[in-house]
Scaffold this motif. Sequence first.
Motif, PDB file in Angstrom:
ATOM      1  N   ALA A 237       5.559 108.250 145.383  1.00 28.86           N
ATOM      2  CA  ALA A 237       5.364 107.181 146.358  1.00 28.86           C
ATOM      3  C   ALA A 237       5.521 105.801 145.716  1.00 28.86           C
ATOM      4  O   ALA A 237       6.076 104.883 146.326  1.00 28.86           O
ATOM      5  CB  ALA A 237       3.989 107.309 147.003  1.00 28.86           C
ATOM      6  N   PHE A 238       5.046 105.639 144.496  1.00 24.78           N
ATOM      7  CA  PHE A 238       5.166 104.349 143.817  1.00 24.78           C
ATOM      8  C   PHE A 238       6.639 104.010 143.575  1.00 24.78           C
ATOM      9  O   PHE A 238       7.080 102.863 143.782  1.00 24.78           O
ATOM     10  CB  PHE A 238       4.399 104.378 142.489  1.00 24.78           C
ATOM     11  N   ARG A 239       7.408 104.990 143.136  1.00 23.82           N
ATOM     12  CA  ARG A 239       8.832 104.748 142.886  1.00 23.82           C
ATOM     13  C   ARG A 239       9.567 104.396 144.176  1.00 23.82           C
ATOM     14  O   ARG A 239      10.403 103.484 144.202  1.00 23.82           O
ATOM     15  CB  ARG A 239       9.467 105.976 142.235  1.00 23.82           C
ATOM     16  N   LEU A 240       9.228 105.094 145.278  1.00 21.29           N
ATOM     17  CA  LEU A 240       9.860 104.785 146.560  1.00 21.29           C
ATOM     18  C   LEU A 240       9.496 103.382 147.040  1.00 21.29           C
ATOM     19  O   LEU A 240      10.311 102.684 147.639  1.00 21.29           O
ATOM     20  CB  LEU A 240       9.439 105.816 147.608  1.00 21.29           C
ATOM     21  N   ALA A 241       8.259 102.955 146.774  1.00 27.08           N
ATOM     22  CA  ALA A 241       7.801 101.650 147.254  1.00 27.08           C
ATOM     23  C   ALA A 241       8.314 100.491 146.420  1.00 27.08           C
ATOM     24  O   ALA A 241       8.557  99.404 146.943  1.00 27.08           O
ATOM     25  CB  ALA A 241       6.271 101.618 147.280  1.00 27.08           C
ATOM     26  N   THR A 242       8.503 100.705 145.105  1.00 34.85           N
ATOM     27  CA  THR A 242       8.817  99.587 144.207  1.00 34.85           C
ATOM     28  C   THR A 242      10.171  99.695 143.530  1.00 34.85           C
ATOM     29  O   THR A 242      10.649  98.709 142.961  1.00 34.85           O
ATOM     30  CB  THR A 242       7.747  99.476 143.105  1.00 34.85           C
ATOM     31  N   GLY A 243      10.778 100.888 143.552  1.00 36.80           N
ATOM     32  CA  GLY A 243      12.025 101.077 142.840  1.00 36.80           C
ATOM     33  C   GLY A 243      11.847 101.344 141.361  1.00 36.80           C
ATOM     34  O   GLY A 243      12.836 101.453 140.625  1.00 36.80           O
ATOM     35  N   GLN A 244      10.601 101.424 140.891  1.00 38.43           N
ATOM     36  CA  GLN A 244      10.318 101.681 139.485  1.00 38.43           C
ATOM     37  C   GLN A 244       9.233 102.738 139.376  1.00 38.43           C
ATOM     38  O   GLN A 244       8.429 102.911 140.292  1.00 38.43           O
ATOM     39  CB  GLN A 244       9.824 100.403 138.789  1.00 38.43           C
ATOM     40  N   THR A 245       9.211 103.429 138.244  1.00 42.07           N
ATOM     41  CA  THR A 245       8.094 104.319 137.974  1.00 42.07           C
ATOM     42  C   THR A 245       6.871 103.491 137.590  1.00 42.07           C
ATOM     43  O   THR A 245       7.001 102.324 137.187  1.00 42.07           O
ATOM     44  CB  THR A 245       8.421 105.280 136.819  1.00 42.07           C
ATOM     45  N   PRO A 246       5.670 104.059 137.687  1.00 41.32           N
ATOM     46  CA  PRO A 246       4.485 103.313 137.245  1.00 41.32           C
ATOM     47  C   PRO A 246       4.597 102.851 135.794  1.00 41.32           C
ATOM     48  O   PRO A 246       4.195 101.729 135.462  1.00 41.32           O
ATOM     49  CB  PRO A 246       3.346 104.316 137.436  1.00 41.32           C
ATOM     50  N   HIS A 247       5.148 103.692 134.929  1.00 42.40           N
ATOM     51  CA  HIS A 247       5.291 103.320 133.519  1.00 42.40           C
ATOM     52  C   HIS A 247       6.244 102.131 133.363  1.00 42.40           C
ATOM     53  O   HIS A 247       5.969 101.200 132.580  1.00 42.40           O
ATOM     54  CB  HIS A 247       5.799 104.506 132.711  1.00 42.40           C
ATOM     55  N   GLU A 248       7.357 102.140 134.086  1.00 40.97           N
ATOM     56  CA  GLU A 248       8.306 101.024 134.002  1.00 40.97           C
ATOM     57  C   GLU A 248       7.664  99.721 134.490  1.00 40.97           C
ATOM     58  O   GLU A 248       7.852  98.661 133.878  1.00 40.97           O
ATOM     59  CB  GLU A 248       9.548 101.336 134.836  1.00 40.97           C
ATOM     60  N   TRP A 249       6.912  99.800 135.580  1.00 42.07           N
ATOM     61  CA  TRP A 249       6.254  98.605 136.106  1.00 42.07           C
ATOM     62  C   TRP A 249       5.233  98.070 135.105  1.00 42.07           C
ATOM     63  O   TRP A 249       5.167  96.862 134.842  1.00 42.07           O
ATOM     64  CB  TRP A 249       5.577  98.911 137.435  1.00 42.07           C
ATOM     65  N   LEU A 250       4.418  98.964 134.545  1.00 44.87           N
ATOM     66  CA  LEU A 250       3.393  98.561 133.594  1.00 44.87           C
ATOM     67  C   LEU A 250       4.022  97.946 132.343  1.00 44.87           C
ATOM     68  O   LEU A 250       3.539  96.927 131.831  1.00 44.87           O
ATOM     69  CB  LEU A 250       2.534  99.770 133.222  1.00 44.87           C
TER      70      LEU A 250
END
Length: 303
Positions: A237-250
């Motif tokens: 769900a995070f990847r669909l919402a932001t285009g990034q994985t949680p690790h990439e965003w962090l």
Amino acid sequence: MPEDPKTTENQQNVVSVITEMERILDTPPDLAPAILRGDTRLTRRWRHGALHDALPAMSGHVVMTYYSQPQDITWQIGRQRTVATTRPGTITLIPECAEGRWDISGGIEVSHVYLTPERLQSCADPLTDGKPVELLGRVGFDDPTSARILELLAREAATEDASSRLFVEQALDLLCTQLIRGHSTFQTLAPLAPRRGLADWQVRRVTNYMRDNLADEIGLNELAAIAGLSRYHFCTAFRLATGQTPHEWLTRERMERARAMLAVSNTPITDVALSVGYSTPSAFTAAFRRVTGQTPTEFRRQL
């Protein structure tokens, strides 16, 4: 008829939970006298002051909501630190066996429900075919539905007639169902229909938590719990919402913070690394180079 040993044990466990709450609060909980099904206990609305103390692991669940002006609240377990704000419409949920240090900046008006695992599981059984569920820790979490049920329970706690008792028991079942659906491992046991992504409030809550805790180890389980999802569903769900994985965003957040620190101060690179969650300069340098194409030293030198 002899007393059921399990009932006696549950009552002792609830008393232990209440005793611990009395120990850490300057004003003890305003406990209603009725012992409800599953040995559940309620409080009326009451006020207590600022809190700065540790709460040991308990043998029952504590659910609370708030009625007064917002206050900053922090729950720290080891290096994991959850920061939020208490306000009407939010709840805090301390699951069985949870522990940690609590810091509340000022006085607040609250009401509590002391819930035994047996009462919660009895409501979960029809949904999980008897599989056990575990509650997730919550601090100042937006849940107007649970908060409203807790408010109604606190109001009825002051009444002891038969109709009030019936209302309370049914409202407690509603509360348990809401906690199971929104704040437990139920989604892992019985997944809901796939989501296309996170809601805006979920993205804000997760990314704000990342930004506020860049110096700490941040795991997928705690991020998923903040969003109210299982680890598996959260990642998708995070990847669909932001285009990034949680690790990439962090990692991006950490590198932005690092660039800012390198640009405006003479802070040693080792200290910059620690400030953005890397335990060694070499790990920080490798991550910085992957994102920026430069080492921290090269980046600082060209400024």
